[in-house]
Design a protein around this motif. Structure first.
Motif, PDB file in Angstrom:
ATOM      1  N   ALA A  68       0.836  -1.198   0.000  1.00  0.00           N
ATOM      2  CA  ALA A  68       0.000   0.000   0.000  1.00  0.00           C
ATOM      3  C   ALA A  68       0.875   1.254   0.000  1.00  0.00           C
ATOM      4  O   ALA A  68       0.562   2.241  -0.687  1.00  0.00           O
ATOM      5  CB  ALA A  68      -0.920   0.001   1.212  1.00  0.00           C
ATOM      6  N   SER A  69       1.969   1.229   0.746  1.00  0.00           N
ATOM      7  CA  SER A  69       2.894   2.366   0.770  1.00  0.00           C
ATOM      8  C   SER A  69       3.495   2.593  -0.615  1.00  0.00           C
ATOM      9  O   SER A  69       3.600   3.736  -1.087  1.00  0.00           O
ATOM     10  CB  SER A  69       3.993   2.116   1.801  1.00  0.00           C
ATOM     11  OG  SER A  69       4.944   3.168   1.790  1.00  0.00           O
ATOM     12  N   ARG A  70       3.894   1.508  -1.262  1.00  0.00           N
ATOM     13  CA  ARG A  70       4.492   1.630  -2.601  1.00  0.00           C
ATOM     14  C   ARG A  70       3.487   2.238  -3.581  1.00  0.00           C
ATOM     15  O   ARG A  70       3.824   3.134  -4.358  1.00  0.00           O
ATOM     16  CB  ARG A  70       4.942   0.258  -3.101  1.00  0.00           C
ATOM     17  CG  ARG A  70       5.702   0.307  -4.429  1.00  0.00           C
ATOM     18  CD  ARG A  70       5.782  -1.056  -5.070  1.00  0.00           C
ATOM     19  NE  ARG A  70       4.464  -1.546  -5.492  1.00  0.00           N
ATOM     20  CZ  ARG A  70       3.851  -1.109  -6.599  1.00  0.00           C
ATOM     21  NH1 ARG A  70       4.389  -0.178  -7.356  1.00  0.00           N
ATOM     22  NH2 ARG A  70       2.658  -1.601  -6.918  1.00  0.00           N
ATOM     23  N   ALA A  83       2.529   6.904   6.119  1.00  0.00           N
ATOM     24  CA  ALA A  83       1.709   6.245   7.136  1.00  0.00           C
ATOM     25  C   ALA A  83       1.703   4.735   6.930  1.00  0.00           C
ATOM     26  O   ALA A  83       1.883   3.959   7.877  1.00  0.00           O
ATOM     27  CB  ALA A  83       0.285   6.792   7.093  1.00  0.00           C
ATOM     28  N   ASP A  84       1.520   4.310   5.681  1.00  0.00           N
ATOM     29  CA  ASP A  84       1.506   2.875   5.390  1.00  0.00           C
ATOM     30  C   ASP A  84       2.864   2.238   5.658  1.00  0.00           C
ATOM     31  O   ASP A  84       2.947   1.112   6.167  1.00  0.00           O
ATOM     32  CB  ASP A  84       1.121   2.644   3.929  1.00  0.00           C
ATOM     33  CG  ASP A  84      -0.325   3.013   3.624  1.00  0.00           C
ATOM     34  OD1 ASP A  84      -1.122   3.091   4.579  1.00  0.00           O
ATOM     35  OD2 ASP A  84      -0.646   3.223   2.443  1.00  0.00           O
ATOM     36  N   ARG A  85       3.918   2.960   5.310  1.00  0.00           N
ATOM     37  CA  ARG A  85       5.266   2.424   5.526  1.00  0.00           C
ATOM     38  C   ARG A  85       5.522   2.195   7.013  1.00  0.00           C
ATOM     39  O   ARG A  85       6.131   1.186   7.406  1.00  0.00           O
ATOM     40  CB  ARG A  85       6.301   3.385   4.941  1.00  0.00           C
ATOM     41  CG  ARG A  85       7.734   2.864   4.984  1.00  0.00           C
ATOM     42  CD  ARG A  85       8.639   3.686   4.069  1.00  0.00           C
ATOM     43  NE  ARG A  85       8.606   5.115   4.359  1.00  0.00           N
ATOM     44  CZ  ARG A  85       8.042   6.023   3.560  1.00  0.00           C
ATOM     45  NH1 ARG A  85       7.439   5.658   2.434  1.00  0.00           N
ATOM     46  NH2 ARG A  85       8.058   7.297   3.895  1.00  0.00           N
ATOM     47  N   ALA A  96      -5.695  -6.504  11.316  1.00  0.00           N
ATOM     48  CA  ALA A  96      -6.371  -6.163  10.070  1.00  0.00           C
ATOM     49  C   ALA A  96      -5.741  -4.903   9.516  1.00  0.00           C
ATOM     50  O   ALA A  96      -5.281  -4.035  10.269  1.00  0.00           O
ATOM     51  CB  ALA A  96      -7.866  -5.955  10.307  1.00  0.00           C
ATOM     52  N   PHE A  97      -5.721  -4.806   8.176  1.00  0.00           N
ATOM     53  CA  PHE A  97      -5.225  -3.602   7.522  1.00  0.00           C
ATOM     54  C   PHE A  97      -5.878  -3.482   6.154  1.00  0.00           C
ATOM     55  O   PHE A  97      -5.942  -4.441   5.397  1.00  0.00           O
ATOM     56  CB  PHE A  97      -3.700  -3.640   7.350  1.00  0.00           C
ATOM     57  CG  PHE A  97      -3.179  -2.459   6.561  1.00  0.00           C
ATOM     58  CD1 PHE A  97      -2.921  -1.255   7.199  1.00  0.00           C
ATOM     59  CD2 PHE A  97      -2.982  -2.552   5.187  1.00  0.00           C
ATOM     60  CE1 PHE A  97      -2.486  -0.155   6.483  1.00  0.00           C
ATOM     61  CE2 PHE A  97      -2.542  -1.459   4.454  1.00  0.00           C
ATOM     62  CZ  PHE A  97      -2.287  -0.263   5.106  1.00  0.00           C
ATOM     63  N   ASP A  98      -6.381  -2.291   5.867  1.00  0.00           N
ATOM     64  CA  ASP A  98      -6.970  -1.994   4.564  1.00  0.00           C
ATOM     65  C   ASP A  98      -6.571  -0.572   4.200  1.00  0.00           C
ATOM     66  O   ASP A  98      -7.045   0.387   4.812  1.00  0.00           O
ATOM     67  CB  ASP A  98      -8.497  -2.132   4.620  1.00  0.00           C
ATOM     68  CG  ASP A  98      -9.154  -1.976   3.251  1.00  0.00           C
ATOM     69  OD1 ASP A  98      -8.468  -1.554   2.296  1.00  0.00           O
ATOM     70  OD2 ASP A  98     -10.361  -2.277   3.145  1.00  0.00           O
ATOM     71  N   GLY A  99      -5.692  -0.427   3.223  1.00  0.00           N
ATOM     72  CA  GLY A  99      -5.171   0.882   2.859  1.00  0.00           C
ATOM     73  C   GLY A  99      -6.025   1.642   1.875  1.00  0.00           C
ATOM     74  O   GLY A  99      -5.674   2.759   1.484  1.00  0.00           O
ATOM     75  N   ARG A 100      -7.147   1.095   1.457  1.00  0.00           N
ATOM     76  CA  ARG A 100      -7.980   1.752   0.463  1.00  0.00           C
ATOM     77  C   ARG A 100      -8.806   2.878   1.080  1.00  0.00           C
ATOM     78  O   ARG A 100      -9.253   2.787   2.215  1.00  0.00           O
ATOM     79  CB  ARG A 100      -8.912   0.729  -0.197  1.00  0.00           C
ATOM     80  CG  ARG A 100      -8.177  -0.394  -0.928  1.00  0.00           C
ATOM     81  CD  ARG A 100      -9.121  -1.499  -1.365  1.00  0.00           C
ATOM     82  NE  ARG A 100      -9.793  -2.128  -0.225  1.00  0.00           N
ATOM     83  CZ  ARG A 100     -10.705  -3.078  -0.341  1.00  0.00           C
ATOM     84  NH1 ARG A 100     -11.072  -3.508  -1.547  1.00  0.00           N
ATOM     85  NH2 ARG A 100     -11.263  -3.608   0.738  1.00  0.00           N
ATOM     86  N   GLY A 101      -8.992   3.952   0.304  1.00  0.00           N
ATOM     87  CA  GLY A 101      -9.806   5.060   0.783  1.00  0.00           C
ATOM     88  C   GLY A 101      -9.239   5.672   2.054  1.00  0.00           C
ATOM     89  O   GLY A 101      -8.033   5.869   2.191  1.00  0.00           O
ATOM     90  N   SER A 102     -10.121   5.977   3.021  1.00  0.00           N
ATOM     91  CA  SER A 102      -9.649   6.547   4.278  1.00  0.00           C
ATOM     92  C   SER A 102      -8.918   5.524   5.127  1.00  0.00           C
ATOM     93  O   SER A 102      -8.140   5.869   6.009  1.00  0.00           O
ATOM     94  CB  SER A 102     -10.828   7.137   5.067  1.00  0.00           C
ATOM     95  OG  SER A 102     -11.791   6.143   5.336  1.00  0.00           O
TER      96      SER A 102
END
Length: 325
Positions: A68-70, A83-85, A96-102
């Protein structure tokens, strides 16, 4: 003036004040709250959550956060990429992790597999992956307080950003819509926690601001020992009994918390239920009200405060040591 007339006048004043408050929020153009969709991979495919699968789950979510960071970086969103990194750090553990949207994320602090007391933090409005650092800091402060107060206890803290939180500058924050959407997910998550820790583990929900509405909507049927409501605009019910939970229900509000000035009423406006009813720190609600000191709306987890000390006592089951307002 007769008492009945005074009650009617007070009711009209409250409804008018609430209507003005709602109108001020609703007229903000919703387009201003819109954000471009942030590219990210779909969430990782995870095994069923058990004590034995935790390390596999943590590793899969770290890998997903790294991707997600990439993707965010390639799209030019350096803030989200950073933030994702950070969430891909090998020292961090996510259920749990979901980087989509907010974005959504559920992070663990402590040894969850062996914990017999777990605090689940439920955040309020404006909590996203972009602002997650502030939410994470509250979980860290509570975990440190628990470790300090009971160094030999087996405790864990979980920061549950498991729903799409409303924006403060929107009408959504004044309705239970997002809380109703979040409730089944919080119920399922507490069930999963008991699968991981065992049925005998004590789980306390620590709910802040709009998160108290989420907890109010979720409370019935939850296998938790305590529900703590802090900085609450209301829960959507008139009393603690209306939550239909055997858990102990606690409430606190700091002296400098602006929520104290929000009308604690509920009304049907424009075809939508707006407001969340009785103030949880009022005697009419019936919660056990504990001391929070002079903290503001975002300061309940600040080290050295009465609010943080009392929240740790609630999580630890040291209820006789909780100081009351």
């Amino acid at each position: 003036m007769p008492r009945a007339s005074r009650r009617r006048r007070t009711g009209r004043w409250r409804r008018a004040l609430l209507a003005a408050f709602v109108t001020g929020a609703v007229v903000i153009p919703l387009s201003a709250a819109a954000q471009p969709e942030i590219p990210a991979p779909v969430p990782a495919v995870l095994p069923p959550l058990t004590a034995g699968t935790l390390e596999e789950v943590y590793a899969a979510n770290r890998a997903n956060a790294a991707e997600a960071s990439r993707m965010a970086g390639a799209d030019g969103d350096d803030r989200r990429a950073a933030a994702d990194r950070g969430m891909a750090d090998p020292d961090r553990d996510f259920l749990a992790f979901d980087g989509r949207g907010s974005g959504q994320a559920t992070e663990v602090f402590g040894d969850l597999a062996h914990a017999d007391r777990v605090a689940v933090l439920v955040p309020g409005s404006d909590t996203t992956l972009d602002t997650y650092g502030r939410f994470r800091a509250t979980a860290l402060n509570l975990h440190r307080q628990l470790t300090r107060d009971a160094p030999n206890s087996r405790t864990a803290v979980v920061s549950w950003l498991g729903y799409d939180t409303p924006r403060t500058a929107s009408g959504t924050v004044l309705t239970p819509t997002r809380a109703d959407q979040a409730a089944p997910h919080l119920r399922e998550f507490t069930r999963q926690l008991h699968t991981i820790t065992g049925r005998e583990a004590h789980i306390a929900l620590v709910c802040h601001s709009y998160g108290t509405v989420v907890c109010g909507r979720s409370a019935s049927g939850l296998a938790v020992s305590d529900i703590a409501l802090i900085g609450s605009p209301g829960t959507g019910v008139d009393s603690a009994a209306g939550l239909h939970t055997p858990a102990r229900v606690w409430a606190a509000r700091g002296a400098d918390d602006w929520v104290g000035g929000v009308p604690h009423v509920s009304a049907d406006l424009f075809g939508t239920t707006v407001g969340f009813g009785t103030d949880p720190v009022s005697p009419a609600f019936g919660a056990q009200v504990f001391a929070a000191g002079g903290v503001g709306h975002s300061d309940y987890f600040t080290p050295g405060t009465a609010s943080l000390a009392n929240l740790a006592r609630i999580v630890l089951g040291a209820t006789s040591e909780v100081t009351h307002a």
